[in-house]
Design a protein around this motif. Sequence first.
Motif, mmCIF file in Angstrom:
data_model
loop_
_atom_site.group_PDB
_atom_site.id
_atom_site.type_symbol
_atom_site.label_atom_id
_atom_site.label_comp_id
_atom_site.label_asym_id
_atom_site.label_seq_id
_atom_site.Cartn_x
_atom_site.Cartn_y
_atom_site.Cartn_z
ATOM 1 N N MET A 1 -43.749 46.989 53.751
ATOM 2 C CA MET A 1 -42.727 46.966 55.072
ATOM 3 C C MET A 1 -43.196 46.050 56.239
ATOM 4 S SD MET A 1 -39.828 49.143 54.560
ATOM 5 C CE MET A 1 -39.472 49.443 52.894
ATOM 6 N N ALA A 2 -42.695 45.298 56.626
ATOM 7 C CA ALA A 2 -43.067 44.383 57.475
ATOM 8 C C ALA A 2 -42.267 44.782 58.853
ATOM 9 C CB ALA A 2 -42.519 42.934 57.332
ATOM 10 N N GLY A 3 -41.495 45.679 58.548
ATOM 11 C CA GLY A 3 -40.759 46.432 59.959
ATOM 12 C C GLY A 3 -39.620 45.334 60.359
ATOM 13 N N LYS A 4 -39.229 44.516 59.746
ATOM 14 C CA LYS A 4 -38.079 43.452 60.047
ATOM 15 C C LYS A 4 -36.858 44.178 59.374
ATOM 16 C CE LYS A 4 -40.687 39.435 60.602
ATOM 17 N NZ LYS A 4 -41.124 38.095 60.100
ATOM 18 N N PHE A 5 -35.752 43.977 60.118
ATOM 19 C CA PHE A 5 -34.457 44.517 59.769
ATOM 20 C C PHE A 5 -33.379 43.525 60.035
ATOM 21 C CE2 PHE A 5 -37.090 47.884 60.719
ATOM 22 C CZ PHE A 5 -37.026 48.762 59.544
ATOM 23 N N GLY A 6 -32.643 43.480 59.018
ATOM 24 C CA GLY A 6 -31.497 42.447 59.404
ATOM 25 C C GLY A 6 -29.813 42.936 58.964
ATOM 26 N N TYR A 7 -28.780 42.668 59.773
ATOM 27 C CA TYR A 7 -27.661 43.402 59.586
ATOM 28 C C TYR A 7 -26.627 42.613 58.946
ATOM 29 C CZ TYR A 7 -29.694 47.092 62.248
ATOM 30 O OH TYR A 7 -30.441 48.249 62.833
ATOM 31 N N LEU A 8 -27.224 41.219 58.579
ATOM 32 C CA LEU A 8 -26.065 40.318 58.595
ATOM 33 C C LEU A 8 -25.194 40.509 57.256
ATOM 34 C CD1 LEU A 8 -25.053 37.468 58.971
ATOM 35 C CD2 LEU A 8 -26.338 36.546 57.014
ATOM 36 N N THR A 9 -25.795 41.073 56.162
ATOM 37 C CA THR A 9 -25.130 41.524 55.082
ATOM 38 C C THR A 9 -24.077 42.631 55.478
ATOM 39 O OG1 THR A 9 -26.586 42.953 54.221
ATOM 40 C CG2 THR A 9 -26.408 40.664 53.421
ATOM 41 N N PHE A 10 -24.603 43.552 56.135
ATOM 42 C CA PHE A 10 -23.811 44.623 56.360
ATOM 43 C C PHE A 10 -22.290 44.334 57.220
ATOM 44 C CE2 PHE A 10 -28.001 45.964 55.847
ATOM 45 C CZ PHE A 10 -27.783 46.599 54.758
ATOM 46 N N ILE A 11 -22.815 43.602 58.367
ATOM 47 C CA ILE A 11 -21.658 42.986 59.256
ATOM 48 C C ILE A 11 -20.643 42.544 58.617
ATOM 49 C CG2 ILE A 11 -21.114 41.903 61.453
ATOM 50 C CD1 ILE A 11 -24.060 42.611 62.505
ATOM 51 N N VAL A 12 -21.144 41.348 57.645
ATOM 52 C CA VAL A 12 -20.331 40.586 56.950
ATOM 53 C C VAL A 12 -19.218 41.447 56.220
ATOM 54 C CG1 VAL A 12 -19.915 39.043 55.005
ATOM 55 C CG2 VAL A 12 -21.493 38.535 56.987
ATOM 56 N N SER A 13 -19.966 42.425 55.303
ATOM 57 C CA SER A 13 -19.163 43.299 54.493
ATOM 58 C C SER A 13 -18.161 43.907 55.354
ATOM 59 C CB SER A 13 -20.039 44.250 53.838
ATOM 60 O OG SER A 13 -20.631 43.680 53.033
ATOM 61 N N SER A 14 -18.680 44.647 56.338
ATOM 62 C CA SER A 14 -17.478 45.159 57.350
ATOM 63 C C SER A 14 -16.358 44.545 57.788
ATOM 64 C CB SER A 14 -18.414 45.754 58.540
ATOM 65 O OG SER A 14 -18.976 47.110 58.409
ATOM 66 N N VAL A 15 -16.949 43.153 58.198
ATOM 67 C CA VAL A 15 -15.664 42.509 58.649
ATOM 68 C C VAL A 15 -14.652 42.083 57.733
ATOM 69 C CG1 VAL A 15 -15.251 40.100 59.565
ATOM 70 C CG2 VAL A 15 -17.214 41.472 60.537
ATOM 71 N N TRP A 16 -15.251 41.720 56.162
ATOM 72 C CA TRP A 16 -14.293 41.661 55.282
ATOM 73 C C TRP A 16 -13.444 42.595 55.140
ATOM 74 C CZ3 TRP A 16 -13.451 37.797 51.661
ATOM 75 C CH2 TRP A 16 -14.023 36.865 51.611
ATOM 76 N N VAL A 17 -14.047 43.873 54.801
ATOM 77 C CA VAL A 17 -13.280 45.176 54.487
ATOM 78 C C VAL A 17 -12.096 45.238 55.531
ATOM 79 C CG1 VAL A 17 -13.310 47.474 54.190
ATOM 80 C CG2 VAL A 17 -14.846 46.341 53.271
ATOM 81 N N THR A 18 -12.576 45.324 56.847
ATOM 82 C CA THR A 18 -11.746 45.507 57.850
ATOM 83 C C THR A 18 -10.512 44.625 57.975
ATOM 84 O OG1 THR A 18 -13.576 46.308 59.156
ATOM 85 C CG2 THR A 18 -11.706 45.982 60.405
ATOM 86 N N MET A 19 -10.798 43.321 57.875
ATOM 87 C CA MET A 19 -9.783 42.060 58.028
ATOM 88 C C MET A 19 -8.650 42.407 56.588
ATOM 89 S SD MET A 19 -10.058 40.561 60.578
ATOM 90 C CE MET A 19 -10.963 40.484 62.082
ATOM 91 N N ILE A 20 -9.272 42.626 55.394
ATOM 92 C CA ILE A 20 -8.400 42.542 54.332
ATOM 93 C C ILE A 20 -7.304 43.831 54.573
ATOM 94 C CG2 ILE A 20 -8.230 42.850 51.936
ATOM 95 C CD1 ILE A 20 -10.826 41.388 51.839
ATOM 96 N N ALA A 21 -8.119 44.932 54.866
ATOM 97 C CA ALA A 21 -7.350 46.181 55.282
ATOM 98 C C ALA A 21 -6.124 45.953 56.285
ATOM 99 C CB ALA A 21 -8.445 47.322 55.577
ATOM 100 N N LEU A 22 -6.753 45.275 57.438
ATOM 101 C CA LEU A 22 -5.630 44.781 58.491
ATOM 102 C C LEU A 22 -4.734 43.830 58.092
ATOM 103 C CD1 LEU A 22 -5.421 45.984 61.096
ATOM 104 C CD2 LEU A 22 -6.246 43.659 61.966
ATOM 105 N N LEU A 23 -4.776 43.105 56.863
ATOM 106 C CA LEU A 23 -3.972 42.238 56.392
ATOM 107 C C LEU A 23 -2.953 42.856 55.650
ATOM 108 C CD1 LEU A 23 -5.848 38.871 55.330
ATOM 109 C CD2 LEU A 23 -3.995 38.967 56.993
#
Lengths: 236, 272
Positions: free
Chosen positions: A1-23
């Motif tokens: 555990m290096a204590g490093k965290f990244g949110y890229l995958t989660f934010i990208v997934s969120s944006v995908w899901v939200t955008m398609i739902a809105l479409l």
Amino acid sequence: MAGKFGYLTFIVSSVWVTMIALLIAGPVCLLTAIHLTQYAKSWVLKIMAPVIDILAGLPSVIFGVWGILFVIPLLANHIGPFFGKSVSGYSILAGAIVLSIMIIPFILNILIEIFQTVPKELSEASLALGATRWQTIKFVLLKKSSAGIVSAFGLGMSRAFGETIAVLMVVGNVVHLPSGVFQPGYPLPSLIANNYGEMLSIPMYDSALMFSALLLFVIVLIFNAISRLIILRSSH
Amino acid sequence: MLMFLSTTFIGTALFVILFSILRTGLPHLSWEMLSEIPHGGYYFGKSGGIFNAIVGSVYLSLGSSLIAFLVGLPIAMFINIHLIRHTKFVAVIRFLLDLLWGVPSIVYGAFGFTIMVFFGMRTSLMAGIITVSLFILPIIVRAMDEVLRNVPKGLLESAKSLGSTNSEIAYVVYFKQCLPGIITAWLLAFGRAIGDAASILFTTGYTDYVPHALNEPAATLPLAIFFQLSSPIPEVRERAYAASAILIFIVLTVSVVSRILSCKYNKNKINF
């Protein structure tokens, strides 16, 4: 555990899901709102009002169960093979479909309210000048309420962005960068919901999770604030 | 034509949802399921029911909607009667309430969790009630506010001219006038509270027993559905479908009751 965290995958997934739902939800809501306020007889609205209310009041977990019972088999057995892919069904698209049904009543209520505040005299004037019904809707109703429509979609989007349980149940929860709608994703709220159990057992993990909650909070708050301000501005 | 289609689409969406869940859930619904707590090996398909979750859900949503009601009613009254002249200030309050309404429930859950950690509480019914009441407070205030806002100004003026104080106007005149709307608002909040899963995921915990005190963890229906559905054993999953049928029943009943009540109490209303 290096204590490093990244949110890229989660934010990208969120944006995908939200955008398609809105479409999916956006055009359906817009057309229905126009139909209900302009064309339909009053008894249609009387039937649809409780339908929208009940749809809005159904718990999100019910939508999740529906997603598992209905949407996922549909995707896995019919839509996936139609595009020549073998898919499990637990995918971004499944989350987006469930989500779009969830935000439809929410957006629809605001849209109907906005369309009803457009003064009748404006449409009457347009009709009296010889414009057809559709021209009146296109050039008077939609033009007059365009700001309201945009902000209704904004509100629906932030609602979709924060929705947790229903999406979590159908979206697959695999940590990777999704490259297509049939791939599983891992949105931000699911991250919090899935990992709170281990929160205090790994160092720094709790603050990383809390930061994702903060991120969610700030994004949703900004979207909501802008949309509400636009609605307030346009109603004056 | 396209518009008509999309309207029917929304109508059919509701019926598809209800139908697909009830069709799968109802055959597995039994009296044992409603009236018994999980026995040993329940989660491997042995006997038992989800009585604990039903009771827990009812406790949780009754408690939280009561707290939200007791706090929210004075807020809504205050906005609409005491602050009626300060329109700018009221607009700001409404704006903030709307923002709070839009905050996702999982954020409330995370917030409740940090508060729990801060006070050293464990997952309990109490923590769940507090979190959920925070979550439904903006909803109930805005719903009551919309009702109170539509009361004609003449009522306020005539009550004032008869010499009543602001509180009398609020709790005697306005309360009676708006009773159906207030009940509807309360039931709306109740329905929200019973259906929400994300905010109680961290705070209420889960147990196989019926809670007897506020500091015990409690099971809730949405979480029961959620946990059982992720099981690999088909019998357990079938119970999850049955549990969702129960949840649908509760939510639909609340919705119907609120409609009936609001029709019934409309008779007390003064019409202008």
